[in-house]
Design an enzyme around this catalytic site. Structure first.
Site, PDB file in Angstrom:
ATOM      1  N   GLU A 293       0.814  -1.211   0.000  1.00  0.00           N
ATOM      2  CA  GLU A 293       0.000   0.000   0.000  1.00  0.00           C
ATOM      3  C   GLU A 293       0.847   1.259   0.000  1.00  0.00           C
ATOM      4  O   GLU A 293       1.976   1.294   0.478  1.00  0.00           O
ATOM      5  CB  GLU A 293      -0.968  -0.005   1.167  1.00  0.00           C
ATOM      6  CG  GLU A 293      -0.319  -0.141   2.503  1.00  0.00           C
ATOM      7  CD  GLU A 293      -1.366  -0.193   3.594  1.00  0.00           C
ATOM      8  OE1 GLU A 293      -2.149  -1.155   3.596  1.00  0.00           O
ATOM      9  OE2 GLU A 293      -1.393   0.703   4.428  1.00  0.00           O
TER      10      GLU A 293
ATOM     11  N   CYS B  66      -0.548   2.681   8.571  1.00  0.00           N
ATOM     12  CA  CYS B  66       0.294   1.519   8.341  1.00  0.00           C
ATOM     13  C   CYS B  66      -0.389   0.150   8.185  1.00  0.00           C
ATOM     14  O   CYS B  66      -0.801  -0.459   9.162  1.00  0.00           O
ATOM     15  CB  CYS B  66       1.230   1.490   9.553  1.00  0.00           C
ATOM     16  SG  CYS B  66       2.721   0.598   9.345  1.00  0.00           S
TER      17      CYS B  66
END
Ligand code: SAH
Ligand code: SF4
Length: 351
Positions: free
Chosen positions: A82, A340
């Site tokens: 990501e 995260c």
């Protein structure tokens, strides 16, 4: 993207082709070879057949305004990583030359590993395990992805900052991390100034030492999150190997060699590390005038809860009263799980 065959294809081409291709790929951000109008048609066709420029990604965004966008990129082997585009709202400053010109800033957050092997208790990436290190190309591809997107919007927006704060611990993948940094910084490729690049580490002293020895000086951040080793070891398993004393020694060496400020990131987790006592203890650690504290509102990912807004303000005040420069990070994109590793986790059904 697959540029593996590029040098083989360019072997018999004149030298200036490299410059043309660098410009097309890394400054004009073409997404198909047919856009590279400076190249002969036959070369474009071969490149189209053998060097795919496609970046497979799915975008998640928040509604309205200048908000964060997050992308999940699928790599050639099916791994999913990501990356986030943080669109900070512009402030009305005297620097804004015209009312129309955007004063907002675009920060890109990149991953350095698929997952992370360090398993910090508060971190979604850590909870979902580790697959592999990323290559320098896979790291820079994340930046290219957002650069293409900003270009396609046609509003003249640029990348202002790049932070290595996505999935993974960059210093566990030092060689590819620094290769990516040099590529991003190289005037012949992406040409992004070193001062616009930042790396965050959980405190791997070998990495801090290596970075201090590099010619290129990027900004350094430490994920501190606790003001003493006992609490830190509960949150960050690898802290058992790296006591705070050793980490600060490496950081002070970095500061004396580079003269740069170092950012101490401190997640605010309710009832865990957010008491007045914790704030005073943290202030005690912040001896060097070049240390700065950045308090990060915690994004709930499992067993912990975020500290209240008032608690964060009180914590900040204690630090400031002790003379420690302190900022609070804008909580970006909670709605799209922009902290995260959270999105990737969702996709895999973990979160
Ligand atoms: N491994 C490095 C680089 C990744 S940075 C490091 O830990 O520093 C990832 C950042 O996101 C770190 O500052 C981390 O503390 C923060 N983070 C992790 N989980 C979070 C959460 N749930 N909410 C907000 N920030 C989080
Ligand atoms: Fe890894 Fe950083 Fe997450 Fe810890 S906080 S698990 S080091 S990515």
């Amino acid at each position: 993207m697959n540029l593996e065959k590029l040098s083989e294809i360019l072997k018999n081409e004149p030298k200036f082709r490299y410059a043309q291709i660098n410009k097309a790929l890394f400054q004009d951000y073409i997404s198909v070879w047919s856009e590279a109008s400076s190249l002969p048609k036959i070369l474009r066709e071969r490149l189209t057949a053998e060097c795919s420029l496609e970046i497979k990604a799915q975008i998640f965004k928040t509604a309205g305004g200048r908000k964060s966008e997050k992308a999940l990129i699928t790599l050639a082997d099916g791994e999913i990583i990501e990356t986030v585009l943080i669109r900070q709202r512009g402030e009305k400053t005297e620097k804004a030359e015209t009312a129309e010109k955007s004063t907002g800033r675009n920060t890109i957050c990149v991953s350095s590993q698929a997952g992370c092997p360090l398993g910090c208790a508060f971190c979604a990436t850590g909870m979902n395990g580790f697959s592999r290190n990323l290559t320098a190309e896979e790291i820079t591809e994340q930046v290219i992805f957002w650069a293409r997107r900003l270009k396609a919007e046609g509003k003249g927006e640029k990348i202002d900052n790049i932070v290595f704060m996505g999935m993974g611990e960059p210093f566990l993948n030092y060689a590819e991390f620094i290769k990516a940094v040099k590529f991003l910084n190289n005037p012949e490729t992406m040409n992004i100034g070193a001062r616009r690049l930042s790396v965050s580490t959980v405190g791997l002293t070998e990495g801090i030492k290596r970075l201090a020895g590099e010619k290129i000086q990027i900004n350094l951040a430490l994920s501190l999150h606790a003001p003493n080793d006992t609490l830190r070891r509960e949150l960050i398993p690898v802290a058992k190997k790296y006591p705070l004393r050793e980490i600060f020694k490496a950081i002070d060496n970095y500061i004396s060699r580079t003269g740069r400020r170092v950012m101490m990131e401190y997640l605010m987790i309710k009832g865990v590390n957010d008491s007045d006592k914790n704030a005073l203890e943290l202030a005690d650690l912040m001896k060097n005038p070049l240390y700065m504290v950045n308090l990060i509102p915690y994004n709930a990912t499992g067993k912990f809860k975020p500290a209240d807004r008032e608690r964060i303000a009180a914590f900040k005040k204690i630090l400031e009263d002790e003379g420690v420069p302190t900022t609070v990070r804008l909580s970006f994109g909670t709605e799209i799980a922009a902290a995260c590793g959270q999105l990737r986790g969702k996709r895999k059904g973990y979160v």
